[in-house]
Design an enzyme around this catalytic site. Structure first.
Site, PDB file in Angstrom:
ATOM      1  N   LYS A  33       0.847  -1.209   0.000  1.00  0.00           N
ATOM      2  CA  LYS A  33       0.000   0.000   0.000  1.00  0.00           C
ATOM      3  C   LYS A  33       0.879   1.255   0.000  1.00  0.00           C
ATOM      4  CE  LYS A  33      -0.331  -0.142   5.054  1.00  0.00           C
ATOM      5  NZ  LYS A  33      -1.167  -0.549   6.197  1.00  0.00           N
ATOM      6  N   TYR A 258      17.678  29.117   8.354  1.00  0.00           N
ATOM      7  CA  TYR A 258      16.450  29.743   8.868  1.00  0.00           C
ATOM      8  C   TYR A 258      16.416  29.746  10.386  1.00  0.00           C
ATOM      9  CZ  TYR A 258      14.233  29.592   4.258  1.00  0.00           C
ATOM     10  OH  TYR A 258      13.907  29.775   2.938  1.00  0.00           O
TER      11      TYR A 258
HETATM   12  C1  LIG Z   1      -0.412  -1.637   6.814  1.00  0.00           C
HETATM   13  C2  LIG Z   1      -0.994  -2.877   7.335  1.00  0.00           C
HETATM   14  C3  LIG Z   1      -0.175  -3.995   7.596  1.00  0.00           C
HETATM   15  C4  LIG Z   1       1.335  -3.951   7.520  1.00  0.00           C
HETATM   16  O1  LIG Z   1       1.819  -3.378   8.710  1.00  0.00           O
HETATM   17  P1  LIG Z   1       3.405  -3.276   9.010  1.00  0.00           P
HETATM   18  O2  LIG Z   1       3.470  -2.773  10.389  1.00  0.00           O
HETATM   19  O3  LIG Z   1       3.947  -2.305   8.011  1.00  0.00           O
HETATM   20  O4  LIG Z   1       3.938  -4.638   8.817  1.00  0.00           O
HETATM   21  C5  LIG Z   1      -0.798  -5.160   7.986  1.00  0.00           C
HETATM   22  N1  LIG Z   1      -2.144  -5.230   8.132  1.00  0.00           N
HETATM   23  C6  LIG Z   1      -2.950  -4.176   7.908  1.00  0.00           C
HETATM   24  C7  LIG Z   1      -4.420  -4.308   8.101  1.00  0.00           C
HETATM   25  C8  LIG Z   1      -2.407  -2.965   7.523  1.00  0.00           C
HETATM   26  O5  LIG Z   1      -3.212  -1.912   7.313  1.00  0.00           O
END
Ligand SMILES: *Cc1c(COP(=O)(O)O)cnc(C)c1O
Length: 362
Positions: A33, A258
């Site tokens: 994702k 800055y």
């Molecule tokens: C993003 C996500 C994962 C992966 O989590 P990590 O901590 O990056 O391994 C697993 N399950 C769900 C439902 C998620 O949304």
């Protein structure tokens, strides 16, 4: 051309996926994702497809990007569908779908579909974000079982505190899942990266038909704040580098950048690097955050600006304009940079932008 780069090592990605599967001894959905946590979802999925059991994304837009690129493996939508009209596309593109709310069950019962769905029905075992609560779960399961639009259901849940290794909350969440599974042989999916790496007792509750869902570990960053045995075997996938574009010699007492946030107590040789928060480097990284110049350690000084940041070259007399600067990924640990900046490696990776990505695969 501006020299900011993200070098993406797809062999390291494969290594990390294999570690997830080997450690869990079960099937693993590679979580890609958010554009594979900033690494490029299509390229990452293509590199993993020969061995991966499937992929997981947040939404149908992300899934269709993978299908359009020719990815044929199972793809799970982790947030399910946002409106009932997506169901037809979910069938058409052969996607798996999380169900986390009653209105989604209603929609599945009502719709006419060309083929039945594979669903992952989510229980809220303690995260209290999405999912049916355990009292409503059984009824939701039975309704879906009875629907001709459904061919299979996986029992899924998500951990809130699996990155805290001495925290009993994960065990409590697992017990909720197990009480729902009961004596049934339902396949379950509960493990994210911290659970895969740090909770062998949770993994023991799995059998070979279950699924784990590794995300951050695929990209070689640790989900833990402190060093951890298995996490130390991960290989960083993304190495972010740029170059020194200017050098300044300042006397003691002159401010840099800055807000004059940094004033050196000694004469200072300052290197200006083509990297800033518009590239995703965290603006909150304080003076003292580690970087490497041609492999040698030094630190950030002064505020990070949009397109540039400044580093201390006083002890690196051989360095100068054109030298490579590593911001994270090889010798500079992304976990360390994230900790200094008051964030987590997930956010640093997802925030990467404008930087040219270069892929390597043996
Ligand atoms: C993003 C996500 C994962 C992966 O989590 P990590 O901590 O990056 O391994 C697993 N399950 C769900 C439902 C998620 O949304």
């Amino acid at each position: 051309m501006r020299p900011a780069r993200a070098l993406i090592d797809l062999d390291a990605l494969r290594h990390n996926y294999d570690l997830a599967r080997h450690t869990s001894q079960t099937r693993a959905l590679a979580v890609v994702k958010a554009d594979a946590y900033g690494h490029g979802a299509v390229r990452c999925a293509q590199a993993l497809e020969p061995t991966a059991d499937g992929f997981a994304v947040a939404c149908i837009e992300e899934a269709l990007e993978l299908r359009d690129a020719g990815i044929r493996s199972p793809i799970l939508l982790l947030e399910g569908f946002f409106e009932a009209s997506e169901l037809e596309l979910i069938v058409k593109h052969d996607l798996w779908c999380v169900v986390h709310a009653d209105w989604q069950i209603d929609a599945i019962e009502r719709v006419r579909l060309k083929a039945p769905l594979t669903l992952w029905l989510k229980v809220d075992s303690g995260m209290h974000r999405v999912g049916l609560d355990s009292a409503a779960y059984k009824q939701g399961w039975q309704r879906l079982r009875a629907s001709r639009n459904v061919k299979g259901i996986v029992l899924m849940s998500h951990f809130a505190r699996a990155d805290e290794l001495n925290q009993p909350y994960t065990q409590k969440q697992l017990e909720v899942v197990q009480s729902i599974r009961g004596a049934s042989q339902a396949a379950i999916s509960v493990c994210n990266s911290p659970a895969i790496l740090g909770w062998p007792q949770v993994l023991q509750a799995h059998h070979h038909t279950d699924w784990v869902r590794p995300g951050i570990m695929l990209y070689g960053a640790s989900p833990f704040e402190h060093p951890q045995g298995l996490a130390s075997r991960l290989k960083p996938v993304m190495r972010v580098t740029s170059r020194i574009i200017a050098v300044r010699d300042l006397p003691a007492g002159e401010p840099i950048g800055y807000g004059a946030r940094f004033v050196s107590g000694r004469p200072t040789r300052v290197g200006v690097v083509a990297m800033g928060y518009a590239d995703g480097y965290p603006r909150h990284a304080p003076s003292g955050t580690p970087v490497r110049v041609n492999g040698q350690p030094t630190v950030l000084i002064g505020r990070v600006s949009m397109d540039m940041l400044t580093i201390d070259l006083s002890d690196l007399p051989d360095s100068g304009v054109g030298c490579e600067v590593e911001l994270w990924g090889g010798d500079v640990s992304i976990n360390e940079v994230a900790l200094q900046a008051g964030t987590i490696p997930y956010q640093l990776l997802c925030n990467l932008k404008r930087v040219h990505r270069i892929y390597t695969l043996q």
